[in-house]
Scaffold this active site. Structure first.
Site, mmCIF file in Angstrom:
data_model
loop_
_atom_site.group_PDB
_atom_site.id
_atom_site.type_symbol
_atom_site.label_atom_id
_atom_site.label_comp_id
_atom_site.label_asym_id
_atom_site.label_seq_id
_atom_site.Cartn_x
_atom_site.Cartn_y
_atom_site.Cartn_z
ATOM 1 N N GLU A 126 0.879 -1.162 -0.044
ATOM 2 C CA GLU A 126 -0.057 0.055 0.125
ATOM 3 C C GLU A 126 0.800 1.286 0.171
ATOM 4 O O GLU A 126 0.662 2.314 -0.627
ATOM 5 C CB GLU A 126 -0.960 0.075 1.372
ATOM 6 C CG GLU A 126 -1.719 1.362 1.026
ATOM 7 C CD GLU A 126 -2.888 1.283 2.404
ATOM 8 O OE1 GLU A 126 -3.093 0.218 3.000
ATOM 9 O OE2 GLU A 126 -2.942 2.579 2.763
ATOM 10 N N THR A 165 -3.498 3.140 5.567
ATOM 11 C CA THR A 165 -4.728 2.973 6.273
ATOM 12 C C THR A 165 -4.742 1.917 7.295
ATOM 13 O O THR A 165 -5.791 1.776 8.045
ATOM 14 C CB THR A 165 -5.726 2.361 5.340
ATOM 15 O OG1 THR A 165 -5.219 1.236 4.632
ATOM 16 C CG2 THR A 165 -6.029 3.423 4.012
ATOM 17 N N CYS A 195 -8.290 3.584 8.386
ATOM 18 C CA CYS A 195 -9.695 3.510 7.863
ATOM 19 C C CYS A 195 -10.585 2.690 8.997
ATOM 20 O O CYS A 195 -10.108 2.569 10.231
ATOM 21 C CB CYS A 195 -9.777 2.408 6.741
ATOM 22 S SG CYS A 195 -9.535 0.624 7.518
ATOM 23 N N SER A 223 0.132 -9.514 6.766
ATOM 24 C CA SER A 223 -1.049 -8.573 6.868
ATOM 25 C C SER A 223 -0.634 -7.582 7.813
ATOM 26 O O SER A 223 -0.540 -7.880 9.107
ATOM 27 C CB SER A 223 -2.227 -9.396 7.436
ATOM 28 O OG SER A 223 -3.228 -8.590 7.761
ATOM 29 N N SER A 267 -8.454 -9.137 6.343
ATOM 30 C CA SER A 267 -8.339 -10.043 4.810
ATOM 31 C C SER A 267 -8.637 -11.471 5.502
ATOM 32 O O SER A 267 -8.265 -12.256 4.505
ATOM 33 C CB SER A 267 -6.947 -9.860 4.300
ATOM 34 O OG SER A 267 -5.812 -10.089 5.297
HETATM 35 S S1 SF4 Z 1 -11.571 -0.904 4.443
HETATM 36 FE FE1 SF4 Z 1 -10.159 -2.750 4.238
HETATM 37 S S2 SF4 Z 1 -9.015 -3.026 2.425
HETATM 38 FE FE2 SF4 Z 1 -9.866 -0.808 2.791
HETATM 39 S S3 SF4 Z 1 -8.134 0.263 3.722
HETATM 40 FE FE3 SF4 Z 1 -9.619 -0.564 5.263
HETATM 41 S S4 SF4 Z 1 -8.506 -2.622 5.665
HETATM 42 FE FE4 SF4 Z 1 -7.665 -1.799 3.681
#
Ligand code: SF4
Length: 307
Positions: A126, A165, A195, A223, A267
């Site tokens: 990322e 994030t 996020c 992860s 994930s």
């Molecule tokens: S919602 Fe999931 S895929 Fe999107 S930034 Fe957050 S952890 Fe990553």
């Protein structure tokens, strides 16, 4: 033994979105199907797709010209998109919309020629993607407070920050505070780049740590958000372990424990947690499982229509 399952855990909306895109593409176009980087950082998910004809590549030159390729949930830098165009690949972008939001901020700050401090883990997919949206001459990547100490930017200028994030909420908050002290004219995104899934999963592990005498996180070694969950439990003073599959748990760790908290990264498919619970129940007959209402059920990202 009592098991407590974290309130928010497992697939987030971004992971479901990316996995659904690969599922749709497999149904519509069949195998082989190319995916740039692991679609999400989970061994079970990646192996399942591999067994169904998905080929994961780290270099677009490994994709035959004219073929279709999907970009992973972590996002890609513009240079990768350009390579796909140059090689006449048909590409589908499965980047999580919340990562795309960070790309847009990076582009905006870069266009205004601000020095940009990007908080994240060097080498994470990322971060590589997001860094690609910043003019290299303006980019400063920091991983910890020590890196902020050593930043050589004029403090009188307007400095911008953006973040990966999936970082630790507490550590990132402390780092942004430190940046603000060092750069009084600091500007950043209107809302944190961390996020909702990262925030909720870490909050839920803090709650588990108050209830339990051990925390087990299901998640793969690569992860980021899963590793942060293990650290969150540990920082609350509760022994916390991360496992990639149910069989990986050393049952000796549960000896003498009465309450085990279980969570899983964004994930991680539910089946891993279910297998872990079954394994513990087999080992400790009579183990009860406690669950909580999940407040995230309605968060979904609309899917693209594949061409
Ligand atoms: S919602 Fe999931 S895929 Fe999107 S930034 Fe957050 S952890 Fe990553």
């Amino acid at each position: 033994m009592e098991i407590y399952l974290a309130k928010t855990q497992g697939f987030c909306a971004g992971v479901s979105f990316a996995i659904d895109i690969v599922e749709q593409a497999l149904t519509k176009y069949g195998a082989p199907l190319y995916v740039y980087h692991e679609i999400v950082h989970n061994t079970y998910v990646v192996n399942d797709f591999r067994n169904r004809g998905v080929i994961f590549v780290e270099d677009l030159n490994a994709v035959p010209q004219g073929q279709r390729v999907i970009f992973s949930a972590h996002g890609v830098p513009p240079a990768v998109i350009q390579t796909a165009k140059d090689r006449r690949l048909k590409y589908v972008d499965a980047t999580c919309p919340l990562v795309t939001k960070v790309h847009n901020e990076a582009t905006k700050f870069s266009a205004k020629h601000h020095a940009i401090v990007l908080i994240g883990h060097k080498g994470h997919q990322e971060l590589i993607g997001t860094a690609g949206y910043v003019d290299p001459g303006l980019l400063y990547i920091v991983e910890n407070e020590d890196d902020i100490e050593h930043l050589d930017i004029d403090p009188a200028t307007e400095v911008a920050f953006i973040t990966q994030t999936t970082l630790s909420v507490d550590e990132t908050t402390a780092m942004i505070d430190k940046l603000r002290k060092k750069f009084p004219n600091l500007i950043g995104p209107p809302r944190s780049d961390l996020c909702y899934a990262t925030q909720n999963r870490q909050d839920a592990v803090k709650n588990l740590a108050q209830l339990c005498d051990i925390v087990i996180i299901c998640g793969s070694p690569k992860s980021s958000n899963s590793n942060r969950l293990r650290e969150t439990g540990e920082k609350q003073g509760v022994p916390s372990h991360i496992i990639d599959s149910a069989e990986e748990l050393d049952m000796k760790l549960l000896q003498g424990k009465k309450k085990a908290g279980i969570s899983s990264g964004a994930s991680v498919p539910r089946v891993i947690v279910d297998q872990l619970v079954q394994r513990i129940q087999k080992y400790f007959p009579g183990t009860r499982v406690h669950t909580f209402e999940n407040p995230e059920k309605k968060i979904v990202f609309a899917l693209h229509h594949l061409k």
